[in-house]
Design an enzyme around this catalytic site. Structure first.
Site, short mmCIF file in Angstrom:
data_model
loop_
_atom_site.label_atom_id
_atom_site.label_comp_id
_atom_site.label_asym_id
_atom_site.label_seq_id
_atom_site.Cartn_x
_atom_site.Cartn_y
_atom_site.Cartn_z
CB VAL A 11 -0.96 -0.01 1.22
CG1 VAL A 11 -1.62 1.34 1.42
CG2 VAL A 11 -2.02 -1.10 1.03
CE LYS A 204 -9.60 -2.27 3.58
NZ LYS A 204 -9.48 -2.54 2.16
CB ALA A 252 -17.24 -21.56 -6.78
CB CYS A 260 -6.57 -7.66 3.26
SG CYS A 260 -5.08 -6.65 3.33
CE LYS A 320 -5.25 -10.32 -6.28
NZ LYS A 320 -6.22 -9.28 -6.06
NE ARG A 327 1.32 -10.16 3.07
CZ ARG A 327 1.33 -8.83 3.19
NH1 ARG A 327 1.56 -8.28 4.37
NH2 ARG A 327 1.10 -8.05 2.15
P1 NAD Z 1 3.22 -4.72 4.09
O1 NAD Z 1 3.49 -5.74 5.12
O2 NAD Z 1 3.47 -5.02 2.66
O3 NAD Z 1 4.02 -3.38 4.43
C1 NAD Z 1 4.03 -2.80 5.68
C2 NAD Z 1 5.38 -2.09 5.86
O4 NAD Z 1 5.37 -1.35 7.08
C3 NAD Z 1 6.57 -3.05 5.96
O5 NAD Z 1 7.51 -2.75 4.95
C4 NAD Z 1 7.13 -2.80 7.35
O6 NAD Z 1 8.55 -2.93 7.43
C5 NAD Z 1 6.69 -1.37 7.61
N1 NAD Z 1 6.69 -0.98 9.02
C6 NAD Z 1 6.25 -1.68 10.09
N2 NAD Z 1 6.43 -0.95 11.22
C7 NAD Z 1 6.97 0.22 10.86
C8 NAD Z 1 7.37 1.39 11.57
N3 NAD Z 1 7.25 1.47 12.89
N4 NAD Z 1 7.89 2.42 10.88
C9 NAD Z 1 8.05 2.33 9.53
N5 NAD Z 1 7.68 1.27 8.81
C10 NAD Z 1 7.15 0.22 9.45
O7 NAD Z 1 1.71 -4.29 4.32
P2 NAD Z 1 0.62 -3.86 3.23
O8 NAD Z 1 0.13 -5.06 2.53
O9 NAD Z 1 1.13 -2.69 2.46
O10 NAD Z 1 -0.57 -3.37 4.20
C11 NAD Z 1 -0.44 -2.19 4.96
C12 NAD Z 1 -1.81 -1.87 5.53
O11 NAD Z 1 -2.72 -1.58 4.47
C13 NAD Z 1 -2.47 -3.00 6.33
O12 NAD Z 1 -3.20 -2.44 7.39
C14 NAD Z 1 -3.39 -3.66 5.33
O13 NAD Z 1 -4.49 -4.29 5.94
C15 NAD Z 1 -3.85 -2.45 4.53
N6 NAD Z 1 -4.25 -2.77 3.15
C16 NAD Z 1 -3.50 -3.63 2.39
C17 NAD Z 1 -3.87 -3.89 1.07
C18 NAD Z 1 -3.09 -4.87 0.22
O14 NAD Z 1 -3.58 -5.19 -0.86
N7 NAD Z 1 -1.94 -5.35 0.62
C19 NAD Z 1 -5.00 -3.25 0.53
C20 NAD Z 1 -5.73 -2.36 1.32
C21 NAD Z 1 -5.34 -2.12 2.63
C1 UGA Z 2 -8.89 -7.47 -1.05
C2 UGA Z 2 -10.02 -6.54 -1.49
O1 UGA Z 2 -10.54 -7.01 -2.73
C3 UGA Z 2 -9.51 -5.11 -1.65
O2 UGA Z 2 -10.58 -4.24 -2.00
C4 UGA Z 2 -8.91 -4.67 -0.33
O3 UGA Z 2 -8.37 -3.36 -0.44
C5 UGA Z 2 -7.82 -5.62 0.06
O4 UGA Z 2 -8.35 -6.97 0.16
C6 UGA Z 2 -7.26 -5.29 1.39
O5 UGA Z 2 -7.94 -4.77 2.26
O6 UGA Z 2 -6.07 -5.60 1.53
P1 UGA Z 2 -6.83 -8.65 -2.24
O7 UGA Z 2 -6.61 -9.31 -0.92
O8 UGA Z 2 -5.69 -8.07 -2.96
O9 UGA Z 2 -7.92 -7.49 -2.07
O10 UGA Z 2 -7.45 -9.74 -3.22
P2 UGA Z 2 -8.89 -10.11 -3.79
O11 UGA Z 2 -8.91 -9.91 -5.23
O12 UGA Z 2 -9.97 -9.49 -2.99
O13 UGA Z 2 -8.91 -11.68 -3.51
C7 UGA Z 2 -8.89 -12.17 -2.18
C8 UGA Z 2 -9.04 -13.67 -2.20
O14 UGA Z 2 -10.36 -14.04 -2.58
C9 UGA Z 2 -8.10 -14.38 -3.17
O15 UGA Z 2 -7.59 -15.54 -2.55
C10 UGA Z 2 -9.00 -14.74 -4.34
O16 UGA Z 2 -8.56 -15.89 -5.03
C11 UGA Z 2 -10.31 -15.00 -3.62
N1 UGA Z 2 -11.50 -14.80 -4.49
C12 UGA Z 2 -11.77 -13.58 -5.02
C13 UGA Z 2 -12.36 -15.88 -4.74
O17 UGA Z 2 -12.12 -17.01 -4.26
N2 UGA Z 2 -13.47 -15.66 -5.51
C14 UGA Z 2 -13.76 -14.45 -6.04
O18 UGA Z 2 -14.80 -14.34 -6.73
C15 UGA Z 2 -12.89 -13.38 -5.79
#
Ligand code: NAD
Ligand code: UGA
Length: 426
Positions: A11, A204, A252, A260, A320, A327
């Site tokens: 993110v 969210k 499915a 997440c 996916k 994860r």
């Molecule tokens: P990530 O694990 O990829 O990255 C998090 C980063 O934060 C790591 O690089 C870590 O080293 C760093 N970090 C931890 N503690 C720190 C600190 N004290 N100071 C500076 N850096 C620090 O995580 P992500 O997947 O980017 O997710 C981040 C947040 O966004 C989560 O809350 C997640 O739920 C949310 N989110 C993720 C996605 C996604 O698709 N991955 C989508 C929407 C929301």
């Molecule tokens: C999901 C949400 O779609 C995002 O909107 C959100 O921001 C994000 O989580 C988050 O909060 O981190 P993401 O985890 O990247 O995004 O992946 P998705 O595309 O949502 O898929 C999640 C899982 O559901 C995967 O394992 C995928 O294979 C599965 N899935 C998805 C199904 O089994 N069926 C579907 O129809 C869609």
């Protein structure tokens, strides 16, 4: 505008690169020195299509920079994003220790007015707690505003999703920061949904919970389809045309994984429990998702019998396609269960590094199926959809395909003598 992004993960890095591409001056900071060092050398530690190009461009034109000096980045920039991880604790509650670390650093460093934007997914009440914590640390209330601005991007399409969101959610305590955020995001066309700090956090959590609910719903329907020899895809198509239901998230398969959906469902569940709110729907959604793994195992057993010493190939490790993220991947859960039952596993993924004890990890999908009694497709990577199935048939020992993602063209594989089993699809 000048922006500091704390946490350079999926993110933080995506948001930082895109804001820098808009022309803002962005500094992404992280406690992980190795990550920052490689980013400074132009190497992206994650696989996200299109990200490398934008990082390269903005690093070279000076709009994007990377640092481990978090305090300096807070002092130097007017907008501070919190984008650190919020993983689950063992009891399912969200681990907010990274959020707390960052908040303490902000409290120690704040020197002039900052807009503090919580982008990490956090349980209801967290942004308000951050606001109260800063006040308790004697930070002048005139020196900051806390905004909740949750992120809705999906891995694999993170760039597109960030540039074309269906909405921008802002949780605020007072109107002042709204204009700042609108200026920051001026290149993005999307409606703004403005609510309270806690309202934004609930949007969210509820969004991810609803997506997970749709997936578990269709997976339960798929079980009934299997029993009646009905194609679940027909059902998904049939119901999805109704705009009240919608066509998305009705695929499915072996269930949802990733960093997440599972964790945020647990987080919402925990938040409800804390306030003694019953959550029978959320409990069922999680239970159905866990059971999908058993269903794959049952399907495999139904064709090759007892799994002890059977050779099983697993195609796909990531949760996916188009990501390297493993994860909470359902594939890993399937592999562990297969191993428990004594199967010998060869696993292949085009992008993820596989490091699982006793799993053989060849460099290509065909070597992975060598001598296999069955192949399980756990991730719908394109290269699996377009595999040379005659070649697979010659290399395999058996002839069973378990299509955990309903992604294979059955008309190609069945005439070759394969037994094909999908999820709600045969
Ligand atoms: P990530 O694990 O990829 O990255 C998090 C980063 O934060 C790591 O690089 C870590 O080293 C760093 N970090 C931890 N503690 C720190 C600190 N004290 N100071 C500076 N850096 C620090 O995580 P992500 O997947 O980017 O997710 C981040 C947040 O966004 C989560 O809350 C997640 O739920 C949310 N989110 C993720 C996605 C996604 O698709 N991955 C989508 C929407 C929301
Ligand atoms: C999901 C949400 O779609 C995002 O909107 C959100 O921001 C994000 O989580 C988050 O909060 O981190 P993401 O985890 O990247 O995004 O992946 P998705 O595309 O949502 O898929 C999640 C899982 O559901 C995967 O394992 C995928 O294979 C599965 N899935 C998805 C199904 O089994 N069926 C579907 O129809 C869609």
């Amino acid at each position: 505008m000048t922006v500091c992004i704390i946490g350079a993960g999926y993110v933080g890095l995506t948001t930082g690169a895109i804001l820098a591409n808009f022309g803002h001056k962005v500094c992404c900071v992280d406690i992980n020195k190795e990550k920052i060092d490689s980013l400074n050398q132009g190497m992206i530690p994650i696989y996200e299509p299109g990200l490398e190009e934008i990082v390269d461009k903005t690093l070279n034109n000076g709009c994007l920079s990377f640092s481990t000096n978090i305090k300096k980045a807070i002092i130097d920039n007017e907008i501070i994003f919190i984008a650190v991880g919020t993983p689950s604790n063992h009891d399912g509650s969200p681990n907010l220790s990274y959020i707390h670390q960052v908040t303490e650093t902000i409290a120690e460093s704040i020197n002039e007015y900052k807009t503090i934007i919580v982008k990490s997914t956090v349980p209801p009440g967290t942004s308000e707690d951050i606001h109260q914590f800063l006040l308790k640390q004697n930070v002048d209330p005139l020196l900051f505003d806390v905004v909740s601005n949750p992120e809705f991007l999906k891995e694999g399409t993170a760039i597109y999703d960030t540039l074309h969101p269906d909405k921008i959610v802002l949780g605020i305590k007072q109107p002042k920061p709204v204009q700042t955020l609108q200026t920051l995001y001026k290149n993005i066309q999307a409606p703004y949904i403005i609510t309270s700090l806690t309202g934004a956090e609930m949007i969210k959590y509820a969004s991810n919970a609803f997506l997970a609910t749709k997936i578990s719903f269709i997976n339960e329907i798929a079980r009934i389809c299997d029993a009646y020899d009905v194609e679940v895809e027909d059902v998904a198509l049939g119901i999805g045309t109704d705009p009240r239901i919608g066509p998305y998230f009705l695929k499915a398969g072996i269930g949802y994984g990733g960093s997440c959906l599972p964790k945020d469902l647990r987080g919402l569940h925990y938040a409800a429990k804390k306030k003694e709110v019953p959550t029978s729907l959320l409990t069922s959604v999680q239970k159905i998702n866990d059971e999908q793994i058993d269903i794959v195992l049952q399907k495999t057993r139904s064709y090759i019998g007892d799994l002890k010493n059977k050779h099983v190939a697993v195609w796909g490790i990531t949760f996916k396609p188009n990501t390297d993220d493993v994860r909470e991947s359902p594939s890993l859960k399937i592999i562990k269960q297969l191993q428990k039952e004594g199967a010998i596993i060869r696993a292949y993924d085009p992008m993820a590094a596989i490091d699982i004890e006793d799993v053989i990890t060849p460099d290509d999908k065909y070597t992975a199926v060598k001598g296999a009694d069955a192949v399980i497709i756990a991730t719908e990577w394109d290269e699996f959809k377009h595999a040379d199935w005659s070649k697979v048939k010659k290399i395999m020992n058996g002839n069973v395909i378990i299509d955990g993602r309903n992604c294979i063209d059955r008309r190609t594989v069945k005439p070759l003598g394969f037994y094909y089993l999908g999820v709600g699809r045969s």
